[in-house]
Design an enzyme around this catalytic site. Structure first.
Site, PDB file in Angstrom:
ATOM      1  N   ASP A   1      -5.287 -12.718  -0.609  1.00 28.80           N
ATOM      2  CA  ASP A   1      -4.414 -12.683  -1.577  1.00 28.80           C
ATOM      3  C   ASP A   1      -4.319 -13.860  -2.634  1.00 28.80           C
ATOM      4  O   ASP A   1      -4.142 -15.104  -2.062  1.00 28.80           O
ATOM      5  CB  ASP A   1      -2.786 -12.346  -1.069  1.00 28.80           C
TER       6      ASP A   1
ATOM      7  N   GLU B   1       5.631 -12.442  -0.213  1.00 27.07           N
ATOM      8  CA  GLU B   1       6.994 -12.858  -0.201  1.00 27.07           C
ATOM      9  C   GLU B   1       7.271 -13.852   0.772  1.00 27.07           C
ATOM     10  O   GLU B   1       7.921 -14.852   0.588  1.00 27.07           O
ATOM     11  CB  GLU B   1       7.976 -11.647   0.032  1.00 27.07           C
TER      12      GLU B   1
ATOM     13  N   LYS C   1       0.748  -1.353   0.100  1.00 25.38           N
ATOM     14  CA  LYS C   1      -0.005  -0.031   0.097  1.00 25.38           C
ATOM     15  C   LYS C   1       0.805   1.303   0.068  1.00 25.38           C
ATOM     16  O   LYS C   1       0.554   2.095  -0.466  1.00 25.38           O
ATOM     17  CB  LYS C   1      -1.113   0.228   1.271  1.00 25.38           C
TER      18      LYS C   1
ATOM     19  N   CYS D   1      -3.789 -11.075   3.913  1.00 26.47           N
ATOM     20  CA  CYS D   1      -2.621  -9.863   4.574  1.00 26.47           C
ATOM     21  C   CYS D   1      -2.843  -9.932   5.948  1.00 26.47           C
ATOM     22  O   CYS D   1      -3.867 -10.140   6.528  1.00 26.47           O
ATOM     23  CB  CYS D   1      -3.472  -8.657   4.171  1.00 26.47           C
TER      24      CYS D   1
ATOM     25  N   ARG E   1      -3.699  -5.576  -7.045  1.00 26.41           N
ATOM     26  CA  ARG E   1      -4.546  -4.930  -6.162  1.00 26.41           C
ATOM     27  C   ARG E   1      -3.775  -3.340  -6.096  1.00 26.41           C
ATOM     28  O   ARG E   1      -2.765  -3.274  -5.958  1.00 26.41           O
ATOM     29  CB  ARG E   1      -4.346  -5.360  -4.604  1.00 26.41           C
TER      30      ARG E   1
END
Length: 272
Positions: free
Chosen positions: A185, A218, A85, A178, A246
């Protein structure tokens, strides 16, 4: 030390009206790696985090808006990952900024992202083309009962030491969440390896067991690499997850056994 909870994730924020590299939020990789027994000083893999940026705009010296797309590559050896973000907000901060040329913009982004990650970051304009089907053999058509959706269960993984193969297995069923907002995700994950033949049903159950797991993209890929390596003992292994977009960004973490050459950014998945 920055933590995900300190970031702008899950918070209402005003979109920046002027260029601000301070919006970038780095998160140390070491914490999540320590949880799965990895040491930054002796990583068992090489790799990178490749981002595709779809919403990049700035003003030329006369004030005329310019637009572009870009591919960004962060080495996995960087001490910090870039929170998504904050990356989006940083790119938005360029929208009303006059910049002399596209190359000057690229150089500025390289400098800012490299400073955030703590290692040299590559930035190039353009994106790879779309590919309708992933490279490899899908395991998603297997008929099996599944009732475990988290936490990830490495016990599902096994391999037949009596049969050595070289193959690429693909699943579009990877979903994690998240760790701050709980937002899903979605990704297509591929495993290319040589070694004892991996049990496909167990691998699919293992990947589905990430469905309720909360971890950054990751970190999920590094966990998959580490647990498949430990349980299946391949001679070499590559793991890549291509996450859906996103906020104008998608991320594609890639981890591989040392000595494996990095794949060229030749295509994007249809869902990207």
């Amino acid at each position: 030390m920055n933590t995900p909870q300190d970031s702008s994730l899950g918070r209402e924020v005003s979109y920046p009206s002027q260029y601000d590299p301070g919006l970038l939020f780095p998160i140390p990789r070491s914490g999540a790696r320590a949880e799965i027994g990895l040491d930054d000083a002796a990583l068992p893999f090489v790799g990178h985090d490749r981002w595709h940026a779809f919403e990049l705009s700035w003003l030329d010296p006369r004030g005329k808006p310019q637009v572009a797309v870009a591919t960004v590559q962060v080495p996995c050896t960087s001490p910090r990952l870039i929170e998504s973000k904050s990356f989006k907000l940083y790119l938005n901060s360029l929208n009303s900024t006059r910049i002399d040329s596209a190359e000057a913009l690229r150089a500025r982004i390289v400098a800012d992202l490299s400073d955030c990650a703590g290692a040299p970051v590559q930035v190039e304009f353009g994106l790879p083309g779309l590919r309708e089907t992933p490279l490899g053999e899908s395991i998603d058509g297997l008929e099996l009962e599944i009732d475990c959706y988290g936490p990830p269960q490495a016990d599902f993984l096994s391999a037949n030491a009596g049969e050595v193969v070289e193959e690429t297995l693909v699943s579009a069923l990877l979903k994690s969440n998240c760790p701050v907002t709980g937002q899903p995700d979605w990704a297509t994950v591929s495993l290319r390896y040589r070694g004892p033949k991996i049990d496909r049903a167990g691998l699919l159950r293992y990947l589905v067991s990430y469905r309720e797991h909360a971890e950054f993209h990751e970190q999920c890929v590094e966990r998959i690499f580490s647990e498949v390596s430990a349980r299946c003992q391949p001679q070499w292994l590559e793991v890549e997850a291509r996450y859906t977009r996103r906020g104008g960004l998608d991320i594609n973490p890639w981890r591989a056994s040392p000595g494996i050459a990095a794949p060229a950014a030749t295509y994007r998945e249809l869902r990207q």
